[in-house]
Design a protein around this motif. Structure first.
Motif, PDB file in Angstrom:
ATOM      1  N   ILE A   5      60.087 -18.422 -26.628  1.00  0.00           N
ATOM      2  CA  ILE A   5      61.241 -17.639 -27.092  1.00  0.00           C
ATOM      3  C   ILE A   5      61.261 -17.537 -28.606  1.00  0.00           C
ATOM      4  CG2 ILE A   5      63.763 -17.640 -27.221  1.00  0.00           C
ATOM      5  CD1 ILE A   5      63.753 -18.806 -24.376  1.00  0.00           C
ATOM      6  N   SER A   6      60.955 -18.625 -29.310  1.00  0.00           N
ATOM      7  CA  SER A   6      60.951 -18.565 -30.771  1.00  0.00           C
ATOM      8  C   SER A   6      59.827 -17.670 -31.282  1.00  0.00           C
ATOM      9  CB  SER A   6      60.835 -19.967 -31.373  1.00  0.00           C
ATOM     10  OG  SER A   6      59.593 -20.542 -31.067  1.00  0.00           O
ATOM     11  N   THR A   7      58.674 -17.695 -30.601  1.00  0.00           N
ATOM     12  CA  THR A   7      57.577 -16.807 -30.984  1.00  0.00           C
ATOM     13  C   THR A   7      57.964 -15.351 -30.756  1.00  0.00           C
ATOM     14  OG1 THR A   7      55.984 -18.513 -30.407  1.00  0.00           O
ATOM     15  CG2 THR A   7      55.148 -16.280 -30.607  1.00  0.00           C
ATOM     16  N   LEU A   8      58.618 -15.066 -29.655  1.00  0.00           N
ATOM     17  CA  LEU A   8      59.077 -13.706 -29.370  1.00  0.00           C
ATOM     18  C   LEU A   8      60.066 -13.239 -30.425  1.00  0.00           C
ATOM     19  CD1 LEU A   8      59.069 -11.292 -27.416  1.00  0.00           C
ATOM     20  CD2 LEU A   8      60.964 -12.397 -26.232  1.00  0.00           C
ATOM     21  N   LYS A   9      60.995 -14.098 -30.814  1.00  0.00           N
ATOM     22  CA  LYS A   9      61.970 -13.726 -31.844  1.00  0.00           C
ATOM     23  C   LYS A   9      61.297 -13.480 -33.185  1.00  0.00           C
ATOM     24  CE  LYS A   9      65.998 -16.041 -29.897  1.00  0.00           C
ATOM     25  NZ  LYS A   9      66.966 -17.134 -30.054  1.00  0.00           N
ATOM     26  N   LYS A  10      60.288 -14.288 -33.490  1.00  0.00           N
ATOM     27  CA  LYS A  10      59.591 -14.140 -34.767  1.00  0.00           C
ATOM     28  C   LYS A  10      58.807 -12.826 -34.830  1.00  0.00           C
ATOM     29  CE  LYS A  10      56.969 -17.556 -35.489  1.00  0.00           C
ATOM     30  NZ  LYS A  10      55.994 -18.607 -35.739  1.00  0.00           N
ATOM     31  N   ASN A  11      58.286 -12.381 -33.691  1.00  0.00           N
ATOM     32  CA  ASN A  11      57.461 -11.176 -33.640  1.00  0.00           C
ATOM     33  C   ASN A  11      58.175 -10.012 -32.965  1.00  0.00           C
ATOM     34  OD1 ASN A  11      55.201 -12.492 -34.809  1.00  0.00           O
ATOM     35  ND2 ASN A  11      54.791 -13.436 -32.835  1.00  0.00           N
ATOM     36  N   MET A  12      59.473  -9.984 -33.016  1.00  0.00           N
ATOM     37  CA  MET A  12      60.258  -8.985 -32.289  1.00  0.00           C
ATOM     38  C   MET A  12      59.935  -7.558 -32.741  1.00  0.00           C
ATOM     39  SD  MET A  12      62.232  -8.451 -29.840  1.00  0.00           S
ATOM     40  CE  MET A  12      63.065  -9.927 -29.398  1.00  0.00           C
ATOM     41  N   THR A  13      59.756  -7.330 -34.038  1.00  0.00           N
ATOM     42  CA  THR A  13      59.457  -5.961 -34.487  1.00  0.00           C
ATOM     43  C   THR A  13      58.117  -5.490 -33.946  1.00  0.00           C
ATOM     44  OG1 THR A  13      58.537  -6.806 -36.559  1.00  0.00           O
ATOM     45  CG2 THR A  13      60.844  -6.146 -36.582  1.00  0.00           C
ATOM     46  N   ALA A  14      57.124  -6.356 -33.916  1.00  0.00           N
ATOM     47  CA  ALA A  14      55.812  -5.976 -33.390  1.00  0.00           C
ATOM     48  C   ALA A  14      55.889  -5.685 -31.893  1.00  0.00           C
ATOM     49  CB  ALA A  14      54.796  -7.076 -33.662  1.00  0.00           C
ATOM     50  N   VAL A  15      56.656  -6.472 -31.172  1.00  0.00           N
ATOM     51  CA  VAL A  15      56.806  -6.267 -29.733  1.00  0.00           C
ATOM     52  C   VAL A  15      57.503  -4.944 -29.459  1.00  0.00           C
ATOM     53  CG1 VAL A  15      57.928  -7.148 -27.647  1.00  0.00           C
ATOM     54  CG2 VAL A  15      56.772  -8.724 -29.190  1.00  0.00           C
ATOM     55  N   LEU A  16      58.560  -4.666 -30.188  1.00  0.00           N
ATOM     56  CA  LEU A  16      59.282  -3.399 -30.001  1.00  0.00           C
ATOM     57  C   LEU A  16      58.414  -2.202 -30.365  1.00  0.00           C
ATOM     58  CD1 LEU A  16      62.826  -4.376 -31.310  1.00  0.00           C
ATOM     59  CD2 LEU A  16      62.089  -4.080 -28.940  1.00  0.00           C
ATOM     60  N   ASN A  17      57.632  -2.324 -31.434  1.00  0.00           N
ATOM     61  CA  ASN A  17      56.739  -1.224 -31.806  1.00  0.00           C
ATOM     62  C   ASN A  17      55.678  -0.983 -30.741  1.00  0.00           C
ATOM     63  OD1 ASN A  17      57.975  -0.574 -34.202  1.00  0.00           O
ATOM     64  ND2 ASN A  17      56.698  -1.934 -35.417  1.00  0.00           N
ATOM     65  N   SER A  18      55.156  -2.046 -30.131  1.00  0.00           N
ATOM     66  CA  SER A  18      54.130  -1.863 -29.110  1.00  0.00           C
ATOM     67  C   SER A  18      54.693  -1.195 -27.862  1.00  0.00           C
ATOM     68  CB  SER A  18      53.503  -3.207 -28.746  1.00  0.00           C
ATOM     69  OG  SER A  18      54.433  -4.017 -28.068  1.00  0.00           O
ATOM     70  N   VAL A  19      55.975  -1.405 -27.592  1.00  0.00           N
ATOM     71  CA  VAL A  19      56.597  -0.768 -26.437  1.00  0.00           C
ATOM     72  C   VAL A  19      56.956   0.687 -26.749  1.00  0.00           C
ATOM     73  CG1 VAL A  19      58.646  -0.809 -24.962  1.00  0.00           C
ATOM     74  CG2 VAL A  19      57.468  -2.927 -25.509  1.00  0.00           C
ATOM     75  N   GLU A  20      57.376   0.934 -27.981  1.00  0.00           N
ATOM     76  CA  GLU A  20      57.862   2.260 -28.347  1.00  0.00           C
ATOM     77  C   GLU A  20      56.740   3.266 -28.598  1.00  0.00           C
ATOM     78  OE1 GLU A  20      60.755   4.286 -31.732  1.00  0.00           O
ATOM     79  OE2 GLU A  20      60.618   2.107 -31.563  1.00  0.00           O
ATOM     80  N   TYR A  21      55.633   2.830 -29.215  1.00  0.00           N
ATOM     81  CA  TYR A  21      54.568   3.749 -29.603  1.00  0.00           C
ATOM     82  C   TYR A  21      53.352   3.583 -28.699  1.00  0.00           C
ATOM     83  CZ  TYR A  21      57.405   4.135 -33.786  1.00  0.00           C
ATOM     84  OH  TYR A  21      58.437   4.325 -34.653  1.00  0.00           O
ATOM     85  N   ASP A  22      52.557   4.662 -28.598  1.00  0.00           N
ATOM     86  CA  ASP A  22      51.367   4.659 -27.745  1.00  0.00           C
ATOM     87  C   ASP A  22      50.101   4.272 -28.498  1.00  0.00           C
ATOM     88  OD1 ASP A  22      52.840   5.441 -25.564  1.00  0.00           O
ATOM     89  OD2 ASP A  22      52.544   7.574 -25.943  1.00  0.00           O
ATOM     90  N   PHE A  23      50.206   3.880 -29.753  1.00  0.00           N
ATOM     91  CA  PHE A  23      49.029   3.553 -30.552  1.00  0.00           C
ATOM     92  C   PHE A  23      48.472   2.197 -30.146  1.00  0.00           C
ATOM     93  CE2 PHE A  23      51.641   6.134 -33.524  1.00  0.00           C
ATOM     94  CZ  PHE A  23      50.842   7.263 -33.496  1.00  0.00           C
ATOM     95  N   SER A  24      47.141   2.083 -30.210  1.00  0.00           N
ATOM     96  CA  SER A  24      46.484   0.827 -29.880  1.00  0.00           C
ATOM     97  C   SER A  24      45.200   0.716 -30.701  1.00  0.00           C
ATOM     98  CB  SER A  24      46.140   0.788 -28.398  1.00  0.00           C
ATOM     99  OG  SER A  24      45.345  -0.326 -28.117  1.00  0.00           O
ATOM    100  N   ASN A  25      44.831  -0.492 -31.057  1.00  0.00           N
ATOM    101  CA  ASN A  25      43.582  -0.686 -31.773  1.00  0.00           C
ATOM    102  C   ASN A  25      42.453  -1.045 -30.814  1.00  0.00           C
ATOM    103  OD1 ASN A  25      44.400  -3.273 -31.154  1.00  0.00           O
ATOM    104  ND2 ASN A  25      43.678  -4.138 -33.068  1.00  0.00           N
ATOM    105  N   GLY A  26      42.687  -0.929 -29.531  1.00  0.00           N
ATOM    106  CA  GLY A  26      41.688  -1.250 -28.524  1.00  0.00           C
ATOM    107  C   GLY A  26      40.395  -0.470 -28.661  1.00  0.00           C
TER     108      GLY A  26
END
Length: 60
Positions: A5-26
């Motif tokens: 949970i603390s890791t999720l809170k720390k990286n919340m902006t990155a998680v939200l961006n990955s859900v919102e945008y279709d971009f990937s570095n794959g």
């Protein structure tokens, strides 16, 4: 569970961006992996230009 949970809170902006945008570095990471694999399997090229041509063949 607290660590997750603390890791999720720390990286919340990155998680939200990955859900919102279709971009990937794959795709880029896949190309890098193929180039590194080529370097390992060929044990070097005599001319750098030949290596660049081989990379161009991988990408196409």
């Amino acid at each position: 569970m607290d660590t997750a949970i603390s890791t999720l809170k720390k990286n919340m902006t990155a998680v939200l961006n990955s859900v919102e945008y279709d971009f990937s570095n794959g795709p880029v990471e896949g190309i890098n992996r193929r180039i590194k694999s080529l370097k390992r399997s060929c044990f070097g090229f005599r001319y750098l230009d030949n290596f660049r041509k081989r990379i161009a063949l991988i990408r196409s």
